[in-house]
Design a protein around this motif. Structure first.
Motif, PDB file in Angstrom:
ATOM      1  N   ARG A   1       0.906  -1.280  -0.136  1.00 21.63           N
ATOM      2  CA  ARG A   1       0.008  -0.008   0.119  1.00 21.63           C
ATOM      3  C   ARG A   1       0.738   1.410  -0.029  1.00 21.63           C
ATOM      4  NH1 ARG A   1      -5.631   1.547   2.142  1.00 21.63           N
ATOM      5  NH2 ARG A   1      -5.743   3.588   1.288  1.00 21.63           N
ATOM      6  N   GLU A   2       0.563   2.110  -0.918  1.00 22.74           N
ATOM      7  CA  GLU A   2       1.318   3.191  -0.922  1.00 22.74           C
ATOM      8  C   GLU A   2       0.652   4.288  -0.080  1.00 22.74           C
ATOM      9  OE1 GLU A   2       4.101   4.171  -2.861  1.00 22.74           O
ATOM     10  OE2 GLU A   2       4.196   2.101  -3.942  1.00 22.74           O
ATOM     11  N   LEU A   3       1.291   5.196   0.698  1.00 24.98           N
ATOM     12  CA  LEU A   3       0.251   6.160   1.448  1.00 24.98           C
ATOM     13  C   LEU A   3       1.310   7.179   1.763  1.00 24.98           C
ATOM     14  CD1 LEU A   3      -0.630   4.878   5.079  1.00 24.98           C
ATOM     15  CD2 LEU A   3       1.674   4.150   3.749  1.00 24.98           C
ATOM     16  N   GLU A   4       0.788   8.350   2.127  1.00 24.77           N
ATOM     17  CA  GLU A   4       1.516   9.472   2.585  1.00 24.77           C
ATOM     18  C   GLU A   4       1.542   9.433   4.074  1.00 24.77           C
ATOM     19  OE1 GLU A   4       1.568  13.472   0.703  1.00 24.77           O
ATOM     20  OE2 GLU A   4       0.668  14.025   2.414  1.00 24.77           O
ATOM     21  N   LEU A   5       2.693   9.520   4.694  1.00 22.21           N
ATOM     22  CA  LEU A   5       3.016   9.481   6.157  1.00 22.21           C
ATOM     23  C   LEU A   5       3.350  11.180   6.352  1.00 22.21           C
ATOM     24  CD1 LEU A   5       5.303   6.547   6.896  1.00 22.21           C
ATOM     25  CD2 LEU A   5       2.794   6.516   6.904  1.00 22.21           C
ATOM     26  N   ARG A   6       3.551  11.229   7.687  1.00 23.57           N
ATOM     27  CA  ARG A   6       3.924  12.716   7.867  1.00 23.57           C
ATOM     28  C   ARG A   6       4.928  12.667   9.062  1.00 23.57           C
ATOM     29  NH1 ARG A   6       1.426  16.383   5.347  1.00 23.57           N
ATOM     30  NH2 ARG A   6       2.515  18.137   6.781  1.00 23.57           N
ATOM     31  N   LEU A   7       6.037  13.186   8.728  1.00 19.92           N
ATOM     32  CA  LEU A   7       7.218  13.083   9.635  1.00 19.92           C
ATOM     33  C   LEU A   7       6.962  14.371  10.562  1.00 19.92           C
ATOM     34  CD1 LEU A   7      10.011  12.069  10.518  1.00 19.92           C
ATOM     35  CD2 LEU A   7      11.002  13.809   8.793  1.00 19.92           C
TER      36      LEU A   7
ATOM     37  N   LEU B   1       2.170  -3.718  14.952  1.00 21.15           N
ATOM     38  CA  LEU B   1       1.435  -2.725  14.311  1.00 21.15           C
ATOM     39  C   LEU B   1      -0.114  -2.863  14.410  1.00 21.15           C
ATOM     40  CD1 LEU B   1       1.463  -0.288  12.545  1.00 21.15           C
ATOM     41  CD2 LEU B   1       1.835  -1.680  10.558  1.00 21.15           C
ATOM     42  N   VAL B   2      -0.384  -4.303  14.481  1.00 23.18           N
ATOM     43  CA  VAL B   2      -1.738  -4.736  14.603  1.00 23.18           C
ATOM     44  C   VAL B   2      -2.379  -4.165  16.160  1.00 23.18           C
ATOM     45  CG1 VAL B   2      -3.643  -6.539  15.118  1.00 23.18           C
ATOM     46  CG2 VAL B   2      -1.897  -6.478  13.227  1.00 23.18           C
ATOM     47  N   GLU B   3      -1.666  -4.398  16.916  1.00 23.99           N
ATOM     48  CA  GLU B   3      -2.125  -4.131  18.254  1.00 23.99           C
ATOM     49  C   GLU B   3      -1.954  -2.421  18.628  1.00 23.99           C
ATOM     50  OE1 GLU B   3      -0.417  -4.658  23.091  1.00 23.99           O
ATOM     51  OE2 GLU B   3       0.044  -6.169  21.453  1.00 23.99           O
ATOM     52  N   GLY B   4      -0.817  -1.808  17.924  1.00 22.76           N
ATOM     53  CA  GLY B   4      -0.650  -0.218  18.000  1.00 22.76           C
ATOM     54  C   GLY B   4      -1.708   0.531  17.397  1.00 22.76           C
ATOM     55  N   VAL B   5      -2.714  -0.041  16.630  1.00 22.99           N
ATOM     56  CA  VAL B   5      -3.647   0.565  16.010  1.00 22.99           C
ATOM     57  C   VAL B   5      -4.627   0.935  16.976  1.00 22.99           C
ATOM     58  CG1 VAL B   5      -5.534   0.566  14.205  1.00 22.99           C
ATOM     59  CG2 VAL B   5      -3.478  -0.223  13.603  1.00 22.99           C
ATOM     60  N   PHE B   6      -4.738  -0.058  18.199  1.00 27.24           N
ATOM     61  CA  PHE B   6      -5.787  -0.065  19.115  1.00 27.24           C
ATOM     62  C   PHE B   6      -5.305   0.401  20.501  1.00 27.24           C
ATOM     63  CE2 PHE B   6      -7.150  -3.424  16.313  1.00 27.24           C
ATOM     64  CZ  PHE B   6      -8.322  -2.954  16.004  1.00 27.24           C
TER      65      PHE B   6
ATOM     66  N   GLN C   1      -6.483   3.895   6.849  1.00 23.65           N
ATOM     67  CA  GLN C   1      -5.595   3.330   5.526  1.00 23.65           C
ATOM     68  C   GLN C   1      -4.646   2.266   6.245  1.00 23.65           C
ATOM     69  OE1 GLN C   1      -3.473   6.284   3.144  1.00 23.65           O
ATOM     70  NE2 GLN C   1      -5.409   7.455   3.171  1.00 23.65           N
ATOM     71  N   VAL C   2      -4.095   2.403   7.405  1.00 25.56           N
ATOM     72  CA  VAL C   2      -3.218   1.320   7.872  1.00 25.56           C
ATOM     73  C   VAL C   2      -4.042   0.102   8.090  1.00 25.56           C
ATOM     74  CG1 VAL C   2      -1.646   0.847   9.800  1.00 25.56           C
ATOM     75  CG2 VAL C   2      -1.518   3.053   8.613  1.00 25.56           C
ATOM     76  N   SER C   3      -5.170   0.416   8.892  1.00 27.54           N
ATOM     77  CA  SER C   3      -6.303  -0.771   9.259  1.00 27.54           C
ATOM     78  C   SER C   3      -6.756  -1.511   7.955  1.00 27.54           C
ATOM     79  CB  SER C   3      -7.389  -0.122   9.877  1.00 27.54           C
ATOM     80  OG  SER C   3      -7.022   0.561  11.211  1.00 27.54           O
ATOM     81  N   ALA C   4      -7.142  -0.634   7.018  1.00 28.07           N
ATOM     82  CA  ALA C   4      -7.364  -1.454   5.834  1.00 28.07           C
ATOM     83  C   ALA C   4      -6.345  -2.365   5.284  1.00 28.07           C
ATOM     84  CB  ALA C   4      -8.035  -0.343   4.688  1.00 28.07           C
ATOM     85  N   TRP C   5      -5.282  -1.855   5.335  1.00 27.35           N
ATOM     86  CA  TRP C   5      -3.810  -2.587   4.698  1.00 27.35           C
ATOM     87  C   TRP C   5      -3.676  -3.478   5.802  1.00 27.35           C
ATOM     88  CZ3 TRP C   5       0.891  -3.191   6.848  1.00 27.35           C
ATOM     89  CH2 TRP C   5       1.979  -3.974   6.176  1.00 27.35           C
ATOM     90  N   LEU C   6      -3.632  -3.476   6.941  1.00 25.50           N
ATOM     91  CA  LEU C   6      -3.469  -4.737   7.942  1.00 25.50           C
ATOM     92  C   LEU C   6      -4.412  -5.742   7.751  1.00 25.50           C
ATOM     93  CD1 LEU C   6      -2.339  -2.891  11.279  1.00 25.50           C
ATOM     94  CD2 LEU C   6      -1.199  -4.699   9.963  1.00 25.50           C
ATOM     95  N   GLU C   7      -5.836  -5.440   7.465  1.00 26.79           N
ATOM     96  CA  GLU C   7      -6.734  -6.400   7.342  1.00 26.79           C
ATOM     97  C   GLU C   7      -6.561  -7.298   5.973  1.00 26.79           C
ATOM     98  OE1 GLU C   7     -11.258  -4.952   7.179  1.00 26.79           O
ATOM     99  OE2 GLU C   7     -10.492  -4.087   9.019  1.00 26.79           O
TER     100      GLU C   7
END
Length: 137
Positions: free
Chosen positions: A8-14, A59-64, A104-110
């Motif tokens: 998944r391409e996405l834009e992060l923010r630094l 990452l899965v846990e970090g979403v929650f 976006q992260v959740s959809a990709w993780l799914e």
């Protein structure tokens, strides 16, 4: 054996400071032949992309909820009313705080969890067959 790749391409923010952040194009990657890991690749003022690999479970846990310690920490929060996931990355080369859109992260993780359901990662590696073969000799 056919391997599945979920990208998944996405834009992060630094995050540079509480008031300042800059957009960072990134790619999330997951491969069924490396089923426990997720890969984050991004460019920050460098010729070579920066490549981080850490546990998918983190990452899965970090979403929650906040999780991780040491080099990679992940936690959910709100930014300007949006749900985001923050990733704090530390290495000898420096530290980075990255913000990713939670949806976006959740959809990709799914998609990665559908490709390789939690608890079946070992089967992807063929460990059971390899072990059985060893013990049969």
């Amino acid at each position: 054996m056919q391997h599945t790749v979920v990208e998944r391409e996405l834009e992060l923010r630094l995050i540079l400071s509480p008031e300042h952040s800059i957009p960072v194009p990134a790619r999330l990657g997951y491969r069924s032949d490396d089923p426990f890991a997720v890969h984050v690749i991004f460019h920050i003022n460098s010729e070579q992309p920066v490549h981080w690999t850490f546990a998918r479970e983190l990452l899965v846990e970090g979403v929650f909820r906040p999780c991780g310690n040491g080099d990679v920490r992940v936690w959910p929060t709100k930014s300007q009313g949006r749900s985001v996931v923050l990733m704090a990355l530390s290495s000898p080369d420096g530290d980075a705080l990255l913000e990713a859109p939670a949806a976006q992260v959740s959809a990709w993780l799914e998609r990665t969890l559908r490709a390789v359901p939690p608890g079946t990662e070992g089967e992807q590696l063929g460990l059971d067959e390899g072990l059985a073969e060893l013990l049969a000799q």
